[in-house]
Design a protein around this motif. Structure first.
Motif, mmCIF file in Angstrom:
data_model
loop_
_atom_site.group_PDB
_atom_site.id
_atom_site.type_symbol
_atom_site.label_atom_id
_atom_site.label_comp_id
_atom_site.label_asym_id
_atom_site.label_seq_id
_atom_site.Cartn_x
_atom_site.Cartn_y
_atom_site.Cartn_z
ATOM 1 N N ILE A 139 0.882 -1.367 0.362
ATOM 2 C CA ILE A 139 0.109 0.095 0.085
ATOM 3 C C ILE A 139 1.300 1.478 0.137
ATOM 4 O O ILE A 139 2.110 1.225 0.672
ATOM 5 C CB ILE A 139 -0.789 -0.220 1.502
ATOM 6 C CG1 ILE A 139 -0.492 0.113 2.325
ATOM 7 C CG2 ILE A 139 -2.147 -1.093 1.045
ATOM 8 C CD1 ILE A 139 -1.070 -0.426 3.534
ATOM 9 N N LEU A 195 -10.207 1.107 0.664
ATOM 10 C CA LEU A 195 -8.819 -0.139 -0.059
ATOM 11 C C LEU A 195 -9.851 -0.581 -1.496
ATOM 12 O O LEU A 195 -10.550 -1.143 -1.271
ATOM 13 C CB LEU A 195 -8.359 -0.924 0.484
ATOM 14 C CG LEU A 195 -7.491 -2.273 -0.535
ATOM 15 C CD1 LEU A 195 -6.835 -1.375 -0.584
ATOM 16 C CD2 LEU A 195 -7.073 -3.307 0.746
ATOM 17 N N ALA A 220 -0.614 -4.709 3.548
ATOM 18 C CA ALA A 220 -1.780 -4.033 3.855
ATOM 19 C C ALA A 220 -2.635 -5.647 4.149
ATOM 20 O O ALA A 220 -3.761 -4.832 4.837
ATOM 21 C CB ALA A 220 -2.033 -4.542 2.371
#
Ligand code: F6R
Length: 262
Positions: A139, A195, A220
């Motif tokens: 991420i 997300l 993540a």
């Protein structure tokens, strides 16, 4: 964490844009965390459309992007500043002075990273952070083994990231090897997170991110620690999820999702 499954990438992006629009209507001075990448293009198309057709107002909003390549000038077609201008900022009524990206051209990168964190803090933190996920589970550009408490810093990109993202450069050799990225800890400080994951190529990694054990090998997975994280996926990305029936049940029955059901 809440997970919502949408029929396809277009519906998923529209839902994410609607969640952002709702946050903006509730708080016009929203501090919005933004991501780049192929997945986000659809979201930005919808936000631009909502601005044009519905008057969605960005005039008081501030944005902080997750990351920027090191060594690319802002006007380079491969830079994330250029991406944001092209896909969003040039088409909405945001004050460009209120749009921030890390300074990948700074002479002192460490100082630039500290300054970025200070600015986020100065504006009261990020209200809503938008995220995509890399095929290695990154991420931002928090590649494998990024500390789960890491802050904004300069980072070497993984060979897999370079391979995927260099296809976006006219000359793939121009793709930088390093970037400045918000840390996992910086991202987890956001008040709320969305997300967005679409496509069959992300099916394995989103399953690891959401249903697997928390590990710095997959940045993540740290999102499981966040109290207000919503994950929006399309059917193609959802195929391996174990608790699909439960996620669908929550979306179909919980009152908070009523206005987003079609
Ligand atoms: C981009 C970013 C990355 C991307 C991820 C997915 O600012 O921070 O984490 O979200 O690499 O990219 P796409 O959507 O191109 O697959």
């Amino acid at each position: 964490m809440e997970l919502v499954i949408q029929p396809d990438a277009e519906h998923a992006a529209r839902l994410v844009a609607s969640l952002i629009a709702k946050a903006l209507l509730e708080k016009p001075h929203l501090v919005l965390g933004l991501a780049t990448g192929r997945t986000m293009e659809r979201v930005y198309n919808h936000l631009v459309r909502m601005h044009r057709e519905e008057g969605l107002d960005f005039s008081l909003c501030r944005t902080f992007n997750l990351d920027e390549y090191i060594g690319l000038r802002p006007d380079h077609p491969g830079s994330y500043r250029h991406y944001m201008d092209q896909h969003l900022f040039n088409h909405i009524n945001i004050d460009h002075r209120n749009t921030y990206l890390p300074d990948g051209m700074a002479a002192d990168l460490k100082a630039a990273c500290r300054h970025y964190e200070e600015m986020i803090h100065e504006f009261g933190g990020i209200d809503l952070q938008l995220l995509g996920i890399g095929s290695d589970g990154h991420i931002g550009f928090n590649e494998s083994l990024s500390a789960l408490r890491s802050r904004t810093r300069d980072k070497a990109l993984a060979p897999s990231t370079i391979a995927v993202n260099s296809t976006l450069f006219a000359d793939p050799a121009e793709m930088p090897r390093r970037a400045i990225t918000m840390g996992v800890g910086t991202i987890l400080d956001a008040h709320a997170i969305i997300l967005l994951v679409t496509g069959s190529s992300k099916a394995d990694i989103v399953t690891k991110a959401v249903e697997g054990p928390i590990t710095s090998m997959v940045s993540a997975t740290a999102l499981q620690l966040h109290p207000q994280c919503r994950v929006v996926v399309d059917e193609a990305a959802a195929v391996n999820l174990q608790a699909q029936d439960y996620y669908r049940w929550v979306f179909e029955t919980e009152p908070e999702w009523a206005e987003f059901r079609r």
